[in-house]
Design an enzyme around this catalytic site. Structure first.
Site, PDB file in Angstrom:
ATOM      1  N   GLU A 136       3.556  16.724  -6.951  1.00 32.18           N
ATOM      2  CA  GLU A 136       3.750  15.316  -7.311  1.00 32.18           C
ATOM      3  C   GLU A 136       2.797  14.876  -8.410  1.00 32.18           C
ATOM      4  O   GLU A 136       2.404  13.708  -8.484  1.00 32.18           O
ATOM      5  CB  GLU A 136       3.619  14.431  -6.064  1.00 32.18           C
ATOM      6  CG  GLU A 136       4.671  14.756  -5.011  1.00 32.18           C
ATOM      7  CD  GLU A 136       5.074  13.568  -4.162  1.00 32.18           C
ATOM      8  OE1 GLU A 136       4.696  12.425  -4.489  1.00 32.18           O
ATOM      9  OE2 GLU A 136       5.800  13.790  -3.171  1.00 32.18           O
ATOM     10  N   HIS A 193       6.035  10.295  -5.890  1.00 35.37           N
ATOM     11  CA  HIS A 193       5.822  10.337  -7.336  1.00 35.37           C
ATOM     12  C   HIS A 193       6.881  11.209  -7.988  1.00 35.37           C
ATOM     13  O   HIS A 193       7.107  12.336  -7.551  1.00 35.37           O
ATOM     14  CB  HIS A 193       4.440  10.904  -7.673  1.00 35.37           C
ATOM     15  CG  HIS A 193       3.322  10.150  -7.031  1.00 35.37           C
ATOM     16  ND1 HIS A 193       2.988  10.303  -5.701  1.00 35.37           N
ATOM     17  CD2 HIS A 193       2.466   9.232  -7.538  1.00 35.37           C
ATOM     18  CE1 HIS A 193       1.976   9.499  -5.409  1.00 35.37           C
ATOM     19  NE2 HIS A 193       1.643   8.843  -6.497  1.00 35.37           N
ATOM     20  N   LYS A 220       4.248   3.037  -1.606  1.00 34.12           N
ATOM     21  CA  LYS A 220       3.948   3.369  -2.997  1.00 34.12           C
ATOM     22  C   LYS A 220       5.011   4.270  -3.632  1.00 34.12           C
ATOM     23  O   LYS A 220       5.407   5.279  -3.053  1.00 34.12           O
ATOM     24  CB  LYS A 220       2.592   4.069  -3.107  1.00 34.12           C
ATOM     25  CG  LYS A 220       2.227   4.435  -4.548  1.00 34.12           C
ATOM     26  CD  LYS A 220       0.961   5.270  -4.645  1.00 34.12           C
ATOM     27  CE  LYS A 220       0.677   5.627  -6.103  1.00 34.12           C
ATOM     28  NZ  LYS A 220      -0.459   6.579  -6.238  1.00 34.12           N
TER      29      LYS A 220
END
Length: 306
Positions: A136, A193, A220
């Protein structure tokens, strides 16, 4: 990012803040802090609660986005020097200790000890501990088993206020780490991510909602944009998640220079934190912390009721 490019982006967003001021009133102006420590978000005549996260007197989920700055040092002495520097910068709310940059990142006992040393230097700032895996965008590869073992060692024998857990690690590892963290009073930043693309808005919202279901305290997502439409898609997903589904604070960003507006616009879109830098960036598109704080403050002031 170059100062001139940053200021142009900041100026554009500030202008947009005035245009969007009335449109965003339902969230930015009408939100009220309840005695239980939550933001009441009006939706369809009902009030859905977004739980605030309060750590060391810092309230995450209300007001201007809180500013995070990561470490990028590789040696213990360099890490401690860097943390001392960041601890003295009043604009910074959260220091992210990036474990994956360390030369001895896979030595869980040494790393746990270092988290205690770092924590001692941050009595008034929130400490976020992160091993960003190579999968990531991080500096080192690590197996899911070693990832879980490292985090459990930190939880049992180290120190953290917040712990970043990647949602796409082993489900069993994620579940065990989240449960142990909550048992010990450590909050979880659940993360995803994508350094190749920006998934569709529906997928971004699906991931954020799944993070919430997994027990995250902060949700997130970071994505890579290929054009301005990707940046707007990420921001739109953030707003939709915040206004319709979120029960926890959000942390979202679109990377590279083109995505800088997403790092500035959290108070409009519902992202409660943002990343800046002091020295070396840990991800593409990060902005000098002092410049970033100035723009966040201007937007916050412009967003207040007249």
């Amino acid at each position: 990012m170059k100062r001139r490019e940053f200021m142009k982006s900041g100026a554009a967003l500030i202008a947009g803040a005035f245009v969007l001021k009335n449109a965003s009133a339902a969230i930015s102006h009408s939100d009220s802090l309840t005695p239980s420590g939550a933001i009441a978000v009006p939706k369809g005549g009902n009030k859905r609660m977004i739980k605030l996260l309060k750590v060391k007197g810092i309230s995450i989920g209300e007001g201007a986005p809180k500013l995070i700055v990561p470490t990028t040092a590789t040696q213990e002495s360099e890490v401690l020097d860097s943390v001392r520097q960041l601890a003295a910068v009043k604009e910074i709310d959260v220091v992210e200790f990036r474990l994956d940059y360390l030369d001895n990142a896979l030595d869980k006992i040494a790393v746990a000890k270092m988290t205690r040393q770092v924590a001692e230097l941050l009595p008034n700032k929130v400490m976020l501990v992160t091993f960003r895996t190579e999968a990531e965008g991080g500096a080192k590869a690590i197996s899911d088993a070693a990832y879980g073992s490292l985090y459990l060692e930190i939880l049992n024998n180290g120190k953290a206020d917040l712990l970043d857990v990647e949602m796409f690690r082993s489900e069993a590892v994620v579940s065990k780490v989240v449960a142990q963290a909550h048992q010990q009073g450590v909050a979880i930043v659940m993360s995803s991510h994508d350094f190749k693309k920006t998934p569709p808005k529906e997928e971004l919202i699906r991931r954020l909602r799944h993070q919430q279901a997994l027990g995250a305290d902060i949700l997130k997502i970071a994505t890579m944009p290929h054009d301005s439409g990707d940046v707007l898609s990420l921001m739109n997903a953030t707003w939709e998640m915040h206004s319709q589904y979120a029960e926890r604070p959000l942390l979202t960003m679109s990377m590279k220079g083109i995505g800088v507006v997403s790092r500035l616009s959290g108070e409009l879109t519902g992202s409660a934190l943002t990343f800046g830098m002091v020295g070396k960036p840990s991800a593409p598109g990060q902005i000098d912390a002092s410049h970033l704080h100035q723009v966040l403050d201007v937007i916050h002031q412009a967003s207040q009721p007249v």
